[in-house]
Structures are given as structure tokens and as C-alpha cells.
Design an enzyme around this catalytic site. Structure first.
Site, PDB file in Angstrom:
ATOM      1  N   ASP A 147      43.646  67.239  35.438  1.00  0.00           N
ATOM      2  CA  ASP A 147      43.783  68.459  36.240  1.00  0.00           C
ATOM      3  C   ASP A 147      44.324  68.244  37.655  1.00  0.00           C
ATOM      4  OD1 ASP A 147      42.477  69.464  34.026  1.00  0.00           O
ATOM      5  OD2 ASP A 147      41.011  70.605  35.184  1.00  0.00           O
ATOM      6  N   HIS A 192      41.411  63.870  36.917  1.00  0.00           N
ATOM      7  CA  HIS A 192      42.304  64.543  37.872  1.00  0.00           C
ATOM      8  C   HIS A 192      43.455  63.625  38.298  1.00  0.00           C
ATOM      9  CE1 HIS A 192      38.524  66.798  38.298  1.00  0.00           C
ATOM     10  NE2 HIS A 192      39.264  67.818  38.652  1.00  0.00           N
TER      11      HIS A 192
HETATM   12 ZN   LIG Z   1      40.971  71.800  39.138  1.00  0.00          ZN
END
Ligand SMILES: [Zn+2]
Length: 282
Positions: A100, A247
Site C-alpha cells: 500500500d 507498504h
Molecule cells: Zn494506506
């Protein structure tokens, strides 16, 4: 600029209100950017799944997909259900790697390198303006066989408290930015920032061809606890279900790059293949 002085000068005027609103918005964004972690989200995901707002319906994310019953939802025109997906298309004991908050010119290429080395495909949940700023990266992600996921325009983790029209714009504007950057590939999933899904945002996403996508295993890499801690968390939480959260944006992701490498080696040693999250109901 000395904000306080300026605010005082303007006090009582409409301009002051407007400035205050801008300041508030800016701070909210700052906080969201700095602390976003999609970390508290398991709870939100669970709430969505349980259909209750107090979370008392149990932490659905801990049950994985078979047991929480959260993977269905109502099928929208176009055939995409609006229930939050966690299961892997590959079935069995396959896991879904999800990445992400990118794309990021420093970290996305490093993440892509690790995935390539392990022969693993992942799902990238991108922030619209970043995709627009780095179309080359979006195209690299697609070319390597990975899938695209909409992670909104502003990564507003409180968007579940905002009007439906705002949620719709956040979702659809980002979808267009990502697809324009991708040059042909479609965005297949929607992941709410911080798990801030609502029934409306799930319906809007599904009606536009994007399956709402949750996660079960938050690596907590966003907080940079150290590579070993990230790996340990993934191992410890994997029993929650097959969708793992990492991430590639939002700061220095060196620990993520190292941890992902180790996690992929470990998954292989466990005989666990990687796949993509389900988009439609099997
Ligand atoms: Zn996020």
C-alpha cells in the site's frame, strides 16, 4: 508566516474561517500521512464484516475468510460483490501479498525487485496522485504481472465519516488517475485508507468493477519497528487469514524491503504459494 498573528488579524471575518478550515485540513492530512499505517484497520475491517459499528461482532479479521463470512456481500451490476475480500483466488493455503501507499520512486522499484527475485506477484494499492506522478512505475507494476488496487486520492483515514459524494470522488478520481497512468490495465480492487470502509464506499467500488479488499495480517511495517519485528509479526498473525499488508510508500521503507524478502523465503519454506485476492465470488 506567523499563523497566530495572521489568524488574529483576520479574526471575525469569513476569511479567518476559511484559513482555519485550510489549517485544519492541512493538519488532518499531515497526521494521516505521518501516522497512517492502516494499522488500526483490522478493527474497522472487522466492523464492516460484522455489520456492527461497535466491533462487538467479533474480530472477523482473526477468523480468516472461511470463518468470518465476510467475503460475500451484495453483488453489484457488473458481477463484483461489495463484501470485503480476503481469500486468495488460488485457494488452498495461498496467501495474498498486498503493498500500500505507493507508488514511490525510491521504494517501489526495490519492492518490485524482491518480488521478482522470488517469482511472486502482488497487489499494489496505489494513491491516485502518486500514480499520476509516476506513470512509469505504474506501468512497471503492471508489466511485471501485479494487480492494481485503488487506495483513494487523499488517503483520508476518516473518510468513513464524510459524505457519500466525497467518498465517491475519492474513489473514482483515484481509479481514473491510476488507470490513466497504467495505460490500459484496469484497477481490480479498492482498499479504504486505514480500513475506513463504509457500505456506500464498498457499493461504489464494486459497481465500478473494484472488489473491496481487506487484510488479515498487518505486518505493521509502516511503523518501522525493525526488520525482524516485521517478519515476526507476519508469522505470528498469518493464522488470521491469507492477506498480508505491507507498504511501499509513506516514508523510508528499507525495513519493508528486507522483511518482505525474508517473509517470502519463509512462506516458501512453509509450502505456501502466493496469489491474488478473490475478485468475484468463487
Ligand atoms: Zn494506506
Amino acid at each position: 508566516m506567523d499563523l497566530k498573528v495572521r489568524m488574529k488579524d483576520l479574526a471575525g471575518s469569513r476569511v479567518a474561517l476559511a484559513v482555519a478550515a485550510v489549517v485544519l485540513t492541512a493538519s488532518a492530512w499531515g497526521v494521516a500521512t505521518l501516522t497512517d499505517s492502516d494499522s488500526a484497520p483490522q478493527q474497522n475491517v472487522a466492523q464492516e464484516q460484522g455489520g456492527s459499528s461497535d466491533g462487538s461482532g467479533g474480530d472477523g479479521s482473526k477468523g480468516g475468510d472461511g470463518s468470518n463470512g465476510g467475503d460475500g456481500g451484495t453483488q453489484q451490476p457488473g458481477g463484483i460483490p461489495d463484501g470485503i475480500a480476503h481469500a486468495s483466488e488460488s485457494g488452498g493455503n495461498a496467501v495474498n501479498i498486498t503493498i500500500d501507499d505507493g507508488p514511490d520512486p525510491t521504494w517501489t522499484p526495490k519492492v518490485l525487485d524482491v518480488l521478482k527475485r522470488h517469482g511472486v506477484t502482488a497487489t499494489f494499492c496505489m494513491i491516485g496522485p502518486q500514480a499520476k506522478a509516476h506513470p512509469d512505475l505504474v506501468k512497471q507494476v503492471v508489466a511485471a504481472g501485479h494487480r492494481l488496487c485503488d487506495h483513494t486520492v487523499h488517503h483520508d483515514t476518516t473518510m468513513d465519516k464524510k459524505p457519500v459524494a466525497y467518498q465517491e470522488k475519492e474513489i473514482l478520481d483515484a481509479k481514473k488517475m491510476i488507470e490513466d497512468a497504467a495505460g490500459g490495465a484496469k484497477v481490480l480492487y479498492y482498499r479504504a485508507p486505514g480500513g475506513s470502509f463504509t457500505p456506500d464506499s464498498r457499493r461504489i467500488a464494486a459497481a465500478n468493477g473494484m472488489r473491496p479488499l481487506g487484510w488479515n495480517d498487518d505486518s505493521k511495517d509502516f511503523n518501522k519497528p525493525g526488520t525482524a519485528a516485521i517478519v515476526d509479526t507476519v508469522k505470528k498473525e498469518i493464522h488470521n487469514g491469507p492477506t498480508i499488508l505491507f507498504h511501499d510508500g509513506g516514508g523510508d521503507r528499507q525495513q519493508t524491503v528486507e522483511a518482505l524478502d525474508q517473509v517470502l523465503t519463509w512462506l516458501k519454506s512453509q509450502g505456501r504459494p502466493t496469489g491474488f485476492p478473490v475478485q468475484t465470488t468463487p
